[in-house]
Design an enzyme around this catalytic site. Structure first.
Site, PDB file in Angstrom:
ATOM      1  N   ILE A  74      38.443  33.686  38.020  1.00  0.00           N
ATOM      2  CA  ILE A  74      39.225  33.923  36.804  1.00  0.00           C
ATOM      3  C   ILE A  74      40.714  33.817  37.077  1.00  0.00           C
ATOM      4  O   ILE A  74      41.456  33.156  36.361  1.00  0.00           O
ATOM      5  CB  ILE A  74      38.889  35.299  36.206  1.00  0.00           C
ATOM      6  CG1 ILE A  74      37.415  35.376  35.826  1.00  0.00           C
ATOM      7  CG2 ILE A  74      39.761  35.583  34.994  1.00  0.00           C
ATOM      8  CD1 ILE A  74      37.005  36.719  35.278  1.00  0.00           C
ATOM      9  N   PHE A  79      47.411  40.531  45.400  1.00  0.00           N
ATOM     10  CA  PHE A  79      46.606  41.453  46.194  1.00  0.00           C
ATOM     11  C   PHE A  79      45.140  41.062  46.241  1.00  0.00           C
ATOM     12  O   PHE A  79      44.317  41.861  46.673  1.00  0.00           O
ATOM     13  CB  PHE A  79      46.723  42.878  45.641  1.00  0.00           C
ATOM     14  CG  PHE A  79      48.118  43.407  45.725  1.00  0.00           C
ATOM     15  CD1 PHE A  79      48.970  43.009  46.738  1.00  0.00           C
ATOM     16  CD2 PHE A  79      48.586  44.287  44.776  1.00  0.00           C
ATOM     17  CE1 PHE A  79      50.256  43.496  46.806  1.00  0.00           C
ATOM     18  CE2 PHE A  79      49.875  44.778  44.843  1.00  0.00           C
ATOM     19  CZ  PHE A  79      50.708  44.379  45.862  1.00  0.00           C
ATOM     20  N   THR A  81      41.798  38.280  44.578  1.00  0.00           N
ATOM     21  CA  THR A  81      41.305  37.343  43.580  1.00  0.00           C
ATOM     22  C   THR A  81      40.386  38.075  42.616  1.00  0.00           C
ATOM     23  O   THR A  81      39.770  39.083  42.953  1.00  0.00           O
ATOM     24  CB  THR A  81      40.553  36.181  44.245  1.00  0.00           C
ATOM     25  OG1 THR A  81      39.518  36.722  45.085  1.00  0.00           O
ATOM     26  CG2 THR A  81      41.493  35.334  45.076  1.00  0.00           C
ATOM     27  N   ASP A 196      53.094  48.896  36.799  1.00  0.00           N
ATOM     28  CA  ASP A 196      53.201  47.424  36.842  1.00  0.00           C
ATOM     29  C   ASP A 196      52.872  46.835  35.471  1.00  0.00           C
ATOM     30  O   ASP A 196      51.972  46.014  35.328  1.00  0.00           O
ATOM     31  CB  ASP A 196      52.266  46.857  37.908  1.00  0.00           C
ATOM     32  CG  ASP A 196      52.583  45.396  38.228  1.00  0.00           C
ATOM     33  OD1 ASP A 196      53.692  44.943  37.890  1.00  0.00           O
ATOM     34  OD2 ASP A 196      51.724  44.714  38.799  1.00  0.00           O
TER      35      ASP A 196
END
EC number: 2.7.11.25
Length: 651
Positions: A74, A79, A81, A196
């Site tokens: 996707i 950090f 996949t 984040d």
């Protein structure tokens, strides 16, 4: 045996305190010692322990790990996949985030510690449930990776949608911001900081519902990936607050700063600071100056105020997510208040309003393609032409010096603050003239998207009075004014249609220019004839662009035909100029129409001849290149076919 059970019975039931005192002074006999042992064993058995609660096996029991299968890739982050997965037990689609685990012995202990912290935090995050956050389903540890199982959102992220569709209109930004603040409020109430927030971490499903991802456990994931040698968080410094970059300690207010940066990203379609600085330069600039990103100019005043509050330099001055949910930019209350003010103004006017039109949201918009629906506000006449607007956007937006400016909707009535009209002795803002609104319309598409406002004053007894009335289902206030307005609009549309038709082919443009330079009388008769015959016959049928000859060949024949037409027409026009107007008007019109038809037929004949010559020339070139000739019979047949094909140039 009977004596044994009898002694046991006596020891359990018939023992007294005196027996106990005697036992302290004298040693008990052998049968009594055996009875005490049996009694203690029975008391310790489960028969007498029914009052004690058994251990809860449900809490101790550990659920089996989720069996899943990895699918297609996707996305790929700093950090790890993210893959699509499937739960093999329930068939539910998953999003699996894989984080690499280092095999270095020196950092193996730290890795195991971070993995345990991450697993514990994911267990806590599994209990969260909100429609605007992504659900954590669990973790599965493998040899070299740690798999975090998340809820699958099929729509993609906001950043991917910006790449596909460009910057969002303000209505979409308002909807997404409202949902973003709702999810962020839920996280902050559970003492979870996102850390984040950016467009890449906000997912959108097929129904337009956004979901916050990568929250809570992001700190542990970052530390775990840093040990494994992963790169730093790419692109994230653009959304970081100054206190985060300076590492002076941050709290929930850092997420509010990131919300403001995300709103700028949705409005402009690009990351904040990305047009001015690269990543490292942006970190240095934000950390040293503590300035906020540049705010776009094409936003409303409410959106500007919302961004200024989110991007306060001092963290303590930034509002919370709950406070931002009450902001006019998120709620749109200022727009509703403007509608209520307009409704009250109409209720207090001299002309009574129908009962069904007291609410401003009940205004009817036209769903047809014509421009015939006219709602009269007394002397204020507004023409509504909204063939593509839905019923949800049927509120009338007024723009004033302190009003709500909605940039995403073009269906608004513009109000000029510099001009004023008098109403019962008081001054108020007046509306622009219809001619000024027409000047701003350069294309046919703008005619169906703007609200034309016509203003005129009814003077009586020396005083200027403005009457306001709404008559949607009744005849207009002045039929003559309506007919005049409709005629002006139709004339304007006819002019625009003529200009568009001219641009369809260079042949007509050159012919039109030749007629203008040759004779003004020809030009006027041509325009009048086109207006008379526009409905049944349309414009002159011309050959398509792809089959038209070059400009050099076409440019000669229309000019000669035009000269011939003008020369043949000049004696007749000279003879008719001296005659009276009442007797020779019809004869002059017939002569002009006949001369024009002769000129047009001559031009068509010239075009056909030049087309035949051009086709014959191309046919010879093709035959010469192929190295083979054709018989005269085949050549005549092909020429006959080409003539029949181009007999009607418009087909």
């Amino acid at each position: 045996m009977q004596d044994l059970f009898g002694s046991v019975r006596r020891s359990l039931v018939f023992r007294s305190t005196t027996d106990d005192e005697n036992q302290e002074n004298h040693p008990p006999p052998f049968p009594s010692l055996l009875a005490d042992k049996i009694t203690s064993c029975i008391r310790k058995s489960m028969v007498f322990a029914k009052s004690q609660s058994p251990p809860n096996n449900s809490t101790v029991q550990i659920k089996p790990p989720i069996r899943w299968r990895k699918g297609q890739l996707i996305g790929r982050g700093a950090f790890g996949t993210v893959y699509m997965g499937m739960n093999l037990d329930s068939g539910e689609l998953l999003a699996v985030k894989q984080v690499l685990i280092t095999s270095n012995c020196a950092s193996k202990e730290k890795t195991q510690a971070h993995i345990q912290e991450l697993e514990e935090e994911v267990k806590l995050l599994k209990n969260l449930s909100h429609p605007n956050i992504v659900r954590y389903l669990g973790t599965v540890r493998e040899d070299e990776t740690l798999n975090i199982l998340l809820e699958f959102v099929p729509g993609g992220s906001i950043s991917s949608l910006l790449e596909k569709f460009g910057a969002f209109p303000e209505s979409v930004v308002r909807t997404y911001t409202n949902q973003l603040l709702l999810g962020l409020e839920y996280l902050h109430n559970h003492a979870i900081m996102h850390r984040d927030i950016k467009g890449a971490n906000i997912l959108v499903d097929n129904q337009g519902c956004i979901k916050l991802a990568d929250f809570g456990a992001s700190k542990q994931v970052a530390e775990l990936a840093t040990i494994s040698g992963a790169k730093s968080m790419k692109g994230t410094p653009y959304w970081m607050a100054p206190e985060v970059i300076l590492q002076t300690g941050h709290s929930f207010s850092a997420d509010i700063w990131s919300v403001g940066c995300t709103v700028i990203e949705m409005v402009t379609g690009k990351a904040p600071w990305s047009q001015q600085y690269k990543e490292i330069a942006a970190i240095f600039h934000i950390g040293t100056t503590k300035s906020h990103p540049p705010i776009p100019d094409n936003i409303s005043s409410d959106a500007n105020d919302f961004l200024l509050k989110c991007l306060q330099q001092e963290p303590n001055l930034r509002p919370t997510a709950s406070e931002l949910l009450k902001h006019p930019f998120v709620t749109g209350k200022q727009k509703e208040s403007a509608s209520k003010d307009l409704t009250s103004f109409m209720d207090n006017s001299c002309s009574p309003l129908p009962s069904e039109l007291t609410n401003i949201t009940s205004y009817q918009t036209s769903t047809s393609d014509d421009v015939g629906d006219i709602c009269n506000l007394g002397s204020l006449t507004c023409t509504l032409a909204f063939p593509e607007k839905s019923i949800q956007n049927n509120s009338l937006c007024l723009k004033s010096n302190n009003g709500y400016d909605d940039d995403d909707d073009n269906d608004m009535c513009l109000i000029d603050d510099e001009n004023f009209l008098t109403y019962n002795g008081e001054t108020g803002p007046s509306l622009d003239n219809n001619t000024d609104a027409k000047k701003s319309c350069d294309t046919m598409s703008e005619i169906s998207d703007i609200l034309k406002c016509k203003f005129d004053e009814n003077s009586g007894n020396g005083e200027t009075e403005t009457k306001v009335s709404m008559e949607v289902d009744h005849p207009s206030y002045s039929e003559d004014e309506n007919e005049l307005t409709e005629s002006k609009i139709k004339a304007f549309l006819d002019d625009k249609a003529a200009e568009l038709k001219k641009l369809q082919t260079p042949l007509y443009e050159e012919f039109y220019n030749g007629m203008i330079t040759c004779s003004p009388i020809c030009m006027e008769s041509n325009i009048n004839n086109n207006k008379r015959e526009e409905a049944p016959r349309g414009f002159l049928k011309l050959p398509p662009k792809s089959r038209s000859p070059s400009q050099g060949h076409i440019g000669r024949s229309p000019s000669r035909a035009t000269d011939a037409a003008c020369c043949s027409k000049s004696p007749e026009s000279g003879n008719s100029s001296g005659a009276p107007k009442n007797s020779n008007a019809s004869a002059g019109a017939e002569q002009e129409s006949n001369s024009q038809s002769v000129a047009l037929s001559e031009i068509e004949r010239k075009w056909k001849e030049e087309l035949d010559q051009e086709l014959e020339r191309k046919r010879r070139e093709i035959t010469r290149q192929a190295g083979m000739g054709s018989s005269p019979r085949d050549r005549s047949l092909s020429r006959h076919r080409e003539k029949s094909r181009f007999a009607s140039p418009g087909k």
